[in-house]
Design an enzyme around this catalytic site. Sequence first.
Site, PDB file in Angstrom:
ATOM      1  N   HIS A  84       0.835  -1.202   0.000  1.00  0.00           N
ATOM      2  CA  HIS A  84       0.000   0.000   0.000  1.00  0.00           C
ATOM      3  C   HIS A  84       0.870   1.252   0.000  1.00  0.00           C
ATOM      4  O   HIS A  84       1.218   1.769   1.066  1.00  0.00           O
ATOM      5  CB  HIS A  84      -0.893   0.000   1.238  1.00  0.00           C
ATOM      6  CG  HIS A  84      -1.731  -1.237   1.374  1.00  0.00           C
ATOM      7  ND1 HIS A  84      -1.221  -2.445   1.809  1.00  0.00           N
ATOM      8  CD2 HIS A  84      -3.058  -1.452   1.136  1.00  0.00           C
ATOM      9  CE1 HIS A  84      -2.196  -3.344   1.823  1.00  0.00           C
ATOM     10  NE2 HIS A  84      -3.316  -2.769   1.421  1.00  0.00           N
ATOM     11  N   HIS A 126      -4.212   2.970  -3.281  1.00  0.00           N
ATOM     12  CA  HIS A 126      -4.346   2.439  -1.917  1.00  0.00           C
ATOM     13  C   HIS A 126      -3.562   1.145  -1.744  1.00  0.00           C
ATOM     14  O   HIS A 126      -2.713   1.056  -0.872  1.00  0.00           O
ATOM     15  CB  HIS A 126      -5.818   2.200  -1.574  1.00  0.00           C
ATOM     16  CG  HIS A 126      -6.008   1.240  -0.456  1.00  0.00           C
ATOM     17  ND1 HIS A 126      -5.938   1.620   0.858  1.00  0.00           N
ATOM     18  CD2 HIS A 126      -6.217  -0.116  -0.444  1.00  0.00           C
ATOM     19  CE1 HIS A 126      -6.097   0.550   1.631  1.00  0.00           C
ATOM     20  NE2 HIS A 126      -6.278  -0.502   0.860  1.00  0.00           N
ATOM     21  N   GLU A 130     -18.521  -3.434  23.970  1.00  0.00           N
ATOM     22  CA  GLU A 130     -17.651  -4.612  24.087  1.00  0.00           C
ATOM     23  C   GLU A 130     -16.450  -4.530  23.148  1.00  0.00           C
ATOM     24  O   GLU A 130     -15.320  -4.884  23.511  1.00  0.00           O
ATOM     25  CB  GLU A 130     -18.427  -5.898  23.785  1.00  0.00           C
ATOM     26  CG  GLU A 130     -19.519  -6.232  24.778  1.00  0.00           C
ATOM     27  CD  GLU A 130     -20.822  -5.501  24.483  1.00  0.00           C
ATOM     28  OE1 GLU A 130     -20.903  -4.768  23.466  1.00  0.00           O
ATOM     29  OE2 GLU A 130     -21.785  -5.662  25.272  1.00  0.00           O
ATOM     30  N   HIS A 148     -29.267 -14.925  24.398  1.00  0.00           N
ATOM     31  CA  HIS A 148     -28.212 -14.741  25.399  1.00  0.00           C
ATOM     32  C   HIS A 148     -27.476 -16.035  25.742  1.00  0.00           C
ATOM     33  O   HIS A 148     -26.501 -16.002  26.467  1.00  0.00           O
ATOM     34  CB  HIS A 148     -28.821 -14.152  26.685  1.00  0.00           C
ATOM     35  CG  HIS A 148     -29.105 -12.691  26.581  1.00  0.00           C
ATOM     36  ND1 HIS A 148     -29.806 -12.149  25.527  1.00  0.00           N
ATOM     37  CD2 HIS A 148     -28.771 -11.646  27.379  1.00  0.00           C
ATOM     38  CE1 HIS A 148     -29.895 -10.838  25.691  1.00  0.00           C
ATOM     39  NE2 HIS A 148     -29.273 -10.512  26.803  1.00  0.00           N
TER      40      HIS A 148
HETATM   41  C1  LIG Z   1     -11.889  -4.318   9.611  1.00  0.00           C
HETATM   42  C2  LIG Z   1     -11.341  -4.182   8.229  1.00  0.00           C
HETATM   43  N1  LIG Z   1     -12.171  -4.246   7.184  1.00  0.00           N
HETATM   44  C3  LIG Z   1     -11.695  -4.159   5.935  1.00  0.00           C
HETATM   45  C4  LIG Z   1     -10.355  -4.037   5.711  1.00  0.00           C
HETATM   46  C5  LIG Z   1      -9.827  -4.003   4.287  1.00  0.00           C
HETATM   47  N2  LIG Z   1      -9.375  -2.634   4.016  1.00  0.00           N
HETATM   48  C6  LIG Z   1      -8.101  -2.273   4.114  1.00  0.00           C
HETATM   49  S1  LIG Z   1      -7.876  -0.646   3.904  1.00  0.00           S
HETATM   50  C7  LIG Z   1      -9.510  -0.388   3.615  1.00  0.00           C
HETATM   51  C8  LIG Z   1     -10.064   0.978   3.383  1.00  0.00           C
HETATM   52  C9  LIG Z   1      -9.090   1.906   2.789  1.00  0.00           C
HETATM   53  O1  LIG Z   1      -9.479   3.208   2.986  1.00  0.00           O
HETATM   54  P1  LIG Z   1      -8.867   4.074   4.145  1.00  0.00           P
HETATM   55  O2  LIG Z   1      -9.093   3.431   5.433  1.00  0.00           O
HETATM   56  O3  LIG Z   1      -9.360   5.436   3.979  1.00  0.00           O
HETATM   57  O4  LIG Z   1      -7.326   3.992   3.886  1.00  0.00           O
HETATM   58  P2  LIG Z   1      -6.493   4.726   2.747  1.00  0.00           P
HETATM   59  O5  LIG Z   1      -6.628   3.912   1.519  1.00  0.00           O
HETATM   60  O6  LIG Z   1      -7.049   6.077   2.595  1.00  0.00           O
HETATM   61  O7  LIG Z   1      -5.136   4.685   3.290  1.00  0.00           O
HETATM   62  C10 LIG Z   1     -10.206  -1.583   3.693  1.00  0.00           C
HETATM   63  C11 LIG Z   1     -11.664  -1.714   3.488  1.00  0.00           C
HETATM   64  C12 LIG Z   1      -9.512  -3.984   6.839  1.00  0.00           C
HETATM   65  N3  LIG Z   1      -8.195  -3.864   6.721  1.00  0.00           N
HETATM   66  N4  LIG Z   1     -10.024  -4.029   8.076  1.00  0.00           N
END
Ligand SMILES: Cc1ncc(C[n+]2csc(CCOP(=O)(O)OP(=O)(O)O)c2C)c(N)n1
Length: 678
Positions: free
Chosen positions: A39, A274, A422, A484
């Site tokens: 990334h 990304h 939680e 529950h």
């Molecule tokens: C709980 C979770 N769900 C999904 C992902 C997969 N995932 C990685 S980054 C991302 C979103 C990227 O957008 P952002 O958080 O804005 O990061 P940026 O690309 O701007 O650095 C997703 C959905 C993850 N890492 N964790």
Amino acid sequence: MTAGVSSGPASRDTDLEQLCIDTIRVLAMDAVQRAVSGHPGTAMALAPLAYVLWQRHLRYNPANPDWFGRDRFVLSCGHACMLLYATLYLTGYDLSLDDIKQFRQWHSRTPGHSEYGPTPGVEATTGPLGQGVGNAVGMALAEAHLAGIFNRPGHQIVDHCTYFVASDGDLMEGVSHEACSLAGHLKLGHLIGIYDDNRITIDGATSLTWSDDTAQRFEAYGWHVQRVADGNDVGALDAALSAARRAADRPSLVIVRTHIAYGSPHKQDTPEAHGSPLGEEEVKLTKQRLGWPSLEPFHVPEESLAHWRRARERGARLEAEWQGKYEAYRRAHPELATELERRLHGRLPDDWDADLPAFTAQDAQATRAASAKVLNAIAVKLPEVIGGSADLAASTQVVFKDGGDVAAGNWHAKNIHFGVREHGMGAILNGLALHGGVRPVGSTFLIFSEYMRPSIRLAALSGLPAIYVFSHDSIGLGEDGPTHQPVEQLASLRAIPNLTVIRPADPTEAVEAWRVAVRHRHGPVALVLTRQTVPVIDRSKYAPASGLRHGAYVLAEPPAGKPALLLIATGSEVELALGAHERLTAAGVAARLVSMPSMELFAAESPEYRDTVLLPSVRARLAVEAASPQPWYRWVGDHGAVLGLERFGASAPYPRLYQEFGITVDGVVRRARELLGA
Ligand SMILES: Cc1ncc(C[n+]2csc(CCOP(=O)(O)OP(=O)(O)O)c2C)c(N)n1
Ligand SMILES: [Mg+2]
């Protein structure tokens, strides 16, 4: 109102600063390109922030990543870990350019998302979005708590900040909401978040899914909020971070407008930046646009490295200054200093478990009630044990008597009220454990472990010594009904590597379970406890509960001869198995009864020990547990059977439920006889 910050006049070091900032961008591009995965975009965009933070604000010493007085930093968007790796290398941690070149390779110190352990300077395992924000809240809470306990007038020995960086995804995830809401309520003034407002997630622009006003949201939580309009504006970032620290009466969020893959002619501001390499050609074009002096991959200009590496000297000075203060503290308050050091090293006093309660036949009670007594006995000797519940204190009975309630200005108290949060609790517990100096306990109903499972998994992955108390552990909770009543939760928790699940059979096993949990420091422990009363097993007649530490032990033998049948049970079902054992014995069936409170502890024993408990020659084995049978097949084998539950429970008084589902002494005896073919 949200304050806006913009920069002052350019300094004469601007060119050198720019070179230092671009070094991060180049390393991020090159490492991802070489790995052909990763990334790059966010690391590139946040390079100026990393520069300002690590050069001017964050207090750390690259030579001693464990220095207690350091500021903590959590990169919650762990996918952007190249930002952290490049910064750790450049500032002079024990991380080389070769380590950077090994990004995402087998056994490298630069894994695909930041992990706590392999990389010096990485404070938390992040990647599942939102978790790092919760960890940072936990760290800030630990700091506030320890400051309340150990600081004395003129001796602010616990006085550090926790910084985190959060992406759009981090702030969309509910866990960060839970944690930030609590942080605002608790007014954790040493907590500073930076929100990478790049308006991009994987699927495209955030406008697809998100129209929150993040500034207003955090203001509503009680945070101090600032905006930096341009993530490349070093002066504005600097000023905002200084203002954030000055606003010490509440947590701070700095919202920084950035551009993902900044500098890339074709990939900037696109979602493709990304999670994929920019491509050889685009890397070249970007370097040219940045005015980078070489197209050679991993080129680090000497002036840049030299400038970055001033961090070593700065860090050594900061730590030495702190050490001086600490020596003065130690002279003025030697007992407090010794106690702080004991806690930070996780050392237990020799007699810590000398006065744990003992239970007799008259003490029949729920294991949650027994646990409460043990916890309070432990707390007398181990003040580092703190925690609470997600609004179920009266039920889980994780309550420190006379421990006070943690609140703004009362951070030194022991009872943490996490609220109905939680998931936030799970992530905060991890932050407390990562910070050190405290031993966190969190509790809820076993069913709601579901709401904190991602954090439990990270605790296990990171080897954190968190303790969970999960009460209301089966259909035995009765009338509240199937919503529950846990059924599959034991199986699903047992499936998490490095999580130790212990389900004690009676109050005496509950004592031993706590003994194991406190000693167990390389991963989390879940104590799974009953709501309903269970008898105290007569240990003069049956084997002592000290066998619990082996995970499983022989509780009862046949009066004579070799066993023809193994009964294995946990928790409240041991009582039923004992009843069945008596009946079978009276009928001349040679049965052995094994109590198996922890499959993980048992699995960690030697094969020899395991064979002395589960005799290999005895193939008629019956496991009894009012839950999904799945995990039992390993222990009962092809010729064994499990008396469990393969449906959801129901709302009714619990004796009726056990009756209806056939989990009774009669049921055990019947299945045992079937197994024996009699
Ligand atoms: C709980 C979770 N769900 C999904 C992902 C997969 N995932 C990685 S980054 C991302 C979103 C990227 O957008 P952002 O958080 O804005 O990061 P940026 O690309 O701007 O650095 C997703 C959905 C993850 N890492 N964790
Ligand atoms: Mg984003």
